[in-house]
Design a protein around this motif. Structure first.
Motif, PDB file in Angstrom:
ATOM      1  N   PRO A 380       0.828  -1.211   0.000  1.00 33.44           N
ATOM      2  CA  PRO A 380       0.000   0.000   0.000  1.00 33.44           C
ATOM      3  C   PRO A 380       0.866   1.265   0.000  1.00 33.44           C
ATOM      4  N   LEU A 381       0.388   2.290  -0.638  1.00 33.72           N
ATOM      5  CA  LEU A 381       1.141   3.538  -0.746  1.00 33.72           C
ATOM      6  C   LEU A 381       1.464   4.159   0.625  1.00 33.72           C
ATOM      7  N   PRO A 382       0.554   4.163   1.600  1.00 32.54           N
ATOM      8  CA  PRO A 382       0.888   4.741   2.912  1.00 32.54           C
ATOM      9  C   PRO A 382       2.056   4.021   3.599  1.00 32.54           C
ATOM     10  N   VAL A 383       2.171   2.708   3.376  1.00 28.20           N
ATOM     11  CA  VAL A 383       3.277   1.956   3.973  1.00 28.20           C
ATOM     12  C   VAL A 383       4.602   2.385   3.349  1.00 28.20           C
ATOM     13  N   ILE A 384       4.603   2.613   2.045  1.00 28.78           N
ATOM     14  CA  ILE A 384       5.820   3.079   1.380  1.00 28.78           C
ATOM     15  C   ILE A 384       6.242   4.429   1.955  1.00 28.78           C
ATOM     16  N   ALA A 385       5.274   5.303   2.150  1.00 26.56           N
ATOM     17  CA  ALA A 385       5.576   6.622   2.714  1.00 26.56           C
ATOM     18  C   ALA A 385       6.175   6.483   4.107  1.00 26.56           C
ATOM     19  N   GLU A 386       5.642   5.564   4.911  1.00 28.39           N
ATOM     20  CA  GLU A 386       6.179   5.350   6.261  1.00 28.39           C
ATOM     21  C   GLU A 386       7.608   4.836   6.205  1.00 28.39           C
ATOM     22  N   VAL A 387       7.894   3.937   5.255  1.00 28.51           N
ATOM     23  CA  VAL A 387       9.244   3.393   5.116  1.00 28.51           C
ATOM     24  C   VAL A 387      10.224   4.504   4.743  1.00 28.51           C
ATOM     25  N   VAL A 388       9.813   5.392   3.846  1.00 25.60           N
ATOM     26  CA  VAL A 388      10.680   6.514   3.471  1.00 25.60           C
ATOM     27  C   VAL A 388      11.008   7.360   4.696  1.00 25.60           C
ATOM     28  N   ASP A 389      10.005   7.614   5.548  1.00 28.58           N
ATOM     29  CA  ASP A 389      10.257   8.374   6.783  1.00 28.58           C
ATOM     30  C   ASP A 389      11.249   7.644   7.681  1.00 28.58           C
ATOM     31  N   ARG A 390      11.138   6.299   7.764  1.00 28.64           N
ATOM     32  CA  ARG A 390      12.051   5.508   8.596  1.00 28.64           C
ATOM     33  C   ARG A 390      13.475   5.546   8.026  1.00 28.64           C
ATOM     34  N   VAL A 391      13.566   5.605   6.711  1.00 29.46           N
ATOM     35  CA  VAL A 391      14.892   5.729   6.103  1.00 29.46           C
ATOM     36  C   VAL A 391      15.506   7.080   6.457  1.00 29.46           C
ATOM     37  N   LYS A 392      14.690   8.122   6.398  1.00 31.14           N
ATOM     38  CA  LYS A 392      15.193   9.466   6.688  1.00 31.14           C
ATOM     39  C   LYS A 392      15.696   9.601   8.113  1.00 31.14           C
ATOM     40  N   ILE A 396      14.980   2.551  10.069  1.00 30.18           N
ATOM     41  CA  ILE A 396      14.431   1.503   9.216  1.00 30.18           C
ATOM     42  C   ILE A 396      14.874   0.103   9.656  1.00 30.18           C
ATOM     43  N   SER A 397      16.095  -0.017  10.190  1.00 31.60           N
ATOM     44  CA  SER A 397      16.601  -1.345  10.580  1.00 31.60           C
ATOM     45  C   SER A 397      15.848  -1.928  11.768  1.00 31.60           C
ATOM     46  N   ASP A 398      15.016  -1.117  12.438  1.00 31.26           N
ATOM     47  CA  ASP A 398      14.241  -1.605  13.581  1.00 31.26           C
ATOM     48  C   ASP A 398      12.912  -2.231  13.146  1.00 31.26           C
ATOM     49  N   TYR A 399      12.625  -2.185  11.851  1.00 33.52           N
ATOM     50  CA  TYR A 399      11.313  -2.624  11.375  1.00 33.52           C
ATOM     51  C   TYR A 399      11.447  -3.687  10.287  1.00 33.52           C
ATOM     52  N   ARG A 400      10.343  -4.393  10.083  1.00 34.26           N
ATOM     53  CA  ARG A 400      10.214  -5.337   8.976  1.00 34.26           C
ATOM     54  C   ARG A 400       8.819  -5.182   8.395  1.00 34.26           C
ATOM     55  N   TYR A 401       8.653  -5.620   7.139  1.00 33.15           N
ATOM     56  CA  TYR A 401       7.342  -5.538   6.500  1.00 33.15           C
ATOM     57  C   TYR A 401       6.614  -6.858   6.653  1.00 33.15           C
ATOM     58  N   ASP A 402       5.409  -6.800   7.223  1.00 32.02           N
ATOM     59  CA  ASP A 402       4.571  -7.974   7.425  1.00 32.02           C
ATOM     60  C   ASP A 402       3.593  -8.087   6.253  1.00 32.02           C
ATOM     61  N   THR A 403       3.810  -9.087   5.399  1.00 29.13           N
ATOM     62  CA  THR A 403       2.954  -9.230   4.211  1.00 29.13           C
ATOM     63  C   THR A 403       1.528  -9.664   4.554  1.00 29.13           C
ATOM     64  N   ASP A 404       1.364 -10.312   5.676  1.00 26.67           N
ATOM     65  CA  ASP A 404       0.021 -10.779   6.067  1.00 26.67           C
ATOM     66  C   ASP A 404      -0.883  -9.621   6.433  1.00 26.67           C
ATOM     67  N   THR A 405      -0.325  -8.628   7.122  1.00 22.24           N
ATOM     68  CA  THR A 405      -1.134  -7.481   7.570  1.00 22.24           C
ATOM     69  C   THR A 405      -0.870  -6.229   6.740  1.00 22.24           C
ATOM     70  N   ALA A 406       0.139  -6.297   5.840  1.00 21.45           N
ATOM     71  CA  ALA A 406       0.529  -5.149   5.024  1.00 21.45           C
ATOM     72  C   ALA A 406       0.855  -3.930   5.887  1.00 21.45           C
ATOM     73  N   THR A 407       1.604  -4.193   6.964  1.00 22.66           N
ATOM     74  CA  THR A 407       2.013  -3.119   7.873  1.00 22.66           C
ATOM     75  C   THR A 407       3.460  -3.325   8.293  1.00 22.66           C
ATOM     76  N   LEU A 408       4.040  -2.291   8.894  1.00 18.87           N
ATOM     77  CA  LEU A 408       5.384  -2.401   9.466  1.00 18.87           C
ATOM     78  C   LEU A 408       5.275  -2.976  10.863  1.00 18.87           C
ATOM     79  N   ARG A 409       6.239  -3.826  11.217  1.00 15.16           N
ATOM     80  CA  ARG A 409       6.309  -4.414  12.538  1.00 15.16           C
ATOM     81  C   ARG A 409       7.690  -4.193  13.133  1.00 15.16           C
ATOM     82  N   ILE A 410       7.736  -4.039  14.442  1.00 16.38           N
ATOM     83  CA  ILE A 410       9.024  -3.920  15.120  1.00 16.38           C
ATOM     84  C   ILE A 410       9.754  -5.239  14.996  1.00 16.38           C
ATOM     85  N   ARG A 411      11.045  -5.191  14.665  1.00 14.27           N
ATOM     86  CA  ARG A 411      11.825  -6.406  14.503  1.00 14.27           C
ATOM     87  C   ARG A 411      12.097  -7.044  15.849  1.00 14.27           C
TER      88      ARG A 411
END
Length: 411
Positions: A380-392, A396-411
Motif C-alpha cells: 500500500p502507498l501509505p506503507v511506502i511513505a512510512e518506510v521513506v520516513d524511517r529511512v530518513k 528503518i533497521s528496527d522494522y520489517r514488512y509484514d505481508t500478512d497485515t501489510a504493515t510495518l512491525r518492530i523487529r
C-alpha cells in the motif's frame, strides 16, 4: 582361551596344515605393466567399450565412423601379434580376440614395431614410443567429465529470490565479481556463487568427500543455474569448467559479513560524493495502467518503487514498450526528494525491505527473451511513505514488512 590371530598372521604351521589337506596356497602379487603394455591395454579397453555399447565388433569401411575404423585396425593388429594376445587374453571378457574383424580386401601386414604401435594408438612422438595417439592416458580416463548432464531444476522457484538478490547486489555494488583464475579464493564450497559460461551458478549442496581409485579427493555437488537448470557434478568438474572458461568469475559477497541485513546497503547519506552520489535523488512510486485482470484487481497496492537522479516523468515516458513497466502505460503516484544520497544503495535497501512482497512475473521483450521485472511490489502507498520516513530518520533497521497485515512491525 587365547586371542584369535589376525588374518595377516599366517605361520609356517598354518601352511603345513593346508598342505596336509591338499590345499595349495598362492600369494597373489599386484600386476605391473610397462608403459608400452599400459597403452596397449588402454587401446584394447576402447575396443571393449565400443563392443559393449554397440553389441558388435568394430568394422572397417568408408561408411563407418572414423573411431570405429580405428578400433577395427587396432583389433586386427592385436589378434595378429602373439605378444599382444598373451597380454590381453586375461582381460578379454567378451571374446574379442577369438576372430579377426577384417573384411575382404582390408588385410594388414606388420612391417615393424612402430607400425604395430601406430595401429594400436601408440606411435613414436619424436623419440618417445610411449606417447599415445587417439587413446586417452590413465589420468585422462580417470578425470571427471567437464560438466554433468544438466536437467530442469524442479524447485527453482525456491532459489529464484536468491538469484534475484545476487543480481541486485551486483548491480548496486554490494557484491563484486573477480576472475576465477586470478582469484585468491580457491575453495569451492556450499553457498558459493560463480559465473560460468555466461550463467550465474549457485553451489546449493555438497556431498561427502571421497577418494576415487587412482584419483584425487573429490565430492559431488548440486549446482543450480540462473536459467532454471541444475547439474549433479563433481567438484573437480566444476573447477575444470571454471578454469576452461576464460571469463568465469567468482561472485564475492560483501566483506566483512554482518548479521544486520541493512548494514550492507552502504552509506545512504553523505557529505562526500562519489561517482554514484548526487546532490539530489528522487524516490518515485509508479502505478501500472495495464488492462491485465490481475493488475486491475490489485491496482491500488501494486507499485513500482525506484530511485533516480533524473526526472521521474522521463523514467516512465516509454513504459508501454518497456517490459520493466509491465508493457503498459504508468502513472506517478508519489515522489520523495532526498539530498546527498547514494541512489543505488537506497534502491537496494528498499527492494530488500519489501522483497517478500515482490511481484513474480515473466514478460517477453521485443526480442522474445523473458524479462522478470524486479521493482514491482504489492505494498500500500501509505506503507511506502512510512518506510521513506524511517529511512530518513535512520530507524528503518528496527522494522520489517509484514505481508500478512501489510504493515510495518518492530523487529
Amino acid at each position: 582361551m587365547g586371542k584369535k590371530k589376525a588374518a595377516a598372521s599366517f605361520t609356517d604351521d598354518d601352511d603345513a596344515l593346508l598342505a596336509e589337506l591338499g590345499v595349495e596356497t598362492e600369494v597373489k602379487q599386484a600386476q605391473t605393466y610397462t608403459p608400452k603394455q599400459e597403452r596397449i591395454i588402454a587401446g584394447f579397453e576402447d575396443i571393449q567399450r565400443f563392443y559393449r555399447e554397440h553389441g558388435r565388433r568394430p568394422q572397417h569401411g568408408d561408411v563407418r565412423d572414423i573411431f570405429e575404423r580405428l578400433y577395427a585396425v587396432r583389433l586386427d593388429r592385436i589378434v595378429a601379434d602373439p605378444e599382444c594376445l598373451e597380454l590381453l587374453r586375461p582381460l578379454d571378457e567378451d571374446g574379442l580376440l577369438d576372430a579377426r574383424v577384417s573384411e575382404e580386401g582390408e588385410e594388414y601386414s606388420i612391417e615393424s614395431d612402430d607400425e604395430l604401435l601406430e595401429a594400436l594408438g601408440v606411435g613414436p612422438s619424436e623419440n618417445d614410443i610411449t606417447t599415445m595417439k587417439h587413446v586417452r592416458t590413465a589420468a585422462e580416463r580417470n578425470a571427471p567429465e567437464e560438466i554433468a548432464q544438466r536437467k530442469p531444476c524442479e524447485d527453482f522457484d525456491d532459489f529464484r529470490p536468491d538469484f534475484e538478490a545476487v543480481q541486485a547486489d551486483i548491480e548496486s555494488g554490494q557484491q563484486t565479481t573477480e576472475l576465477f583464475k586470478t582469484s585468491s579464493r580457491s575453495q569451492i564450497k556450499k553457498g558459493d556463487w560463480f559465473i560460468v559460461d555466461g550463467h550465474k551458478a549457485l553451489v546449493a549442496d555438497a556431498g561427502k568427500w571421497f577418494t576415487p581409485e587412482h584419483g584425487e579427493r573429490d565430492r559431488r555437488l548440486r549446482v543450480i543455474f540462473d536459467n532454471g537448470t541444475e547439474s549433479d557434478l563433481l567438484l573437480r568438474s566444476l573447477r575444470r569448467a571454471l578454469n576452461k572458461d576464460e571469463a568465469s568469475r567468482r561472485i564475492v559477497p560483501p566483506q566483512p559479513e554482518t548479521d544486520d541485513e541493512y548494514a550492507t546497503a552502504g552509506p545512504l547519506f553523505s557529505n562526500v560524493f562519489d561517482t554514484d552520489d548526487s546532490e539530489s535523488g528522487t524516490i518515485y512510486i509508479a502505478r501500472s495502467l495495464s488492462d491485465d485482470e490481475f493488475v486491475k484487481a490489485n491496482r491500488e497496492v501494486l507499485h513500482k518503487i525506484g530511485v533516480t537522479g533524473g526526472d521521474p516523468v522521463t523514467r516512465i515516458a516509454g513504459a508501454k514498450k518497456d517490459p520493466t513497466y509491465l508493457l503498459a502505460e504508468a502513472e506517478l503516484v508519489a515522489t520523495y526528494k532526498l539530498a546527498n544520497i547514494n541512489r543505488k544503495a537506497l534502491e537496494t535497501l528498499l527492494h530488500k525491505f519489501f522483497a517478500k512482497a515482490r511481484l513474480d512475473v515473466a514478460l517477453a521483450d521485443r526480442f522474445g527473451d523473458k524479462v522478470r521485472p524486479r521493482e514491482w511490489f504489492l505494498v500500500p502507498l501509505p506503507v511506502i511513505a512510512e518506510v521513506v520516513d524511517r529511512v530518513k530518520d535512520g530507524s528503518i533497521s528496527d522494522y520489517r514488512y509484514d505481508t500478512d497485515t501489510a504493515t510495518l512491525r518492530i523487529r
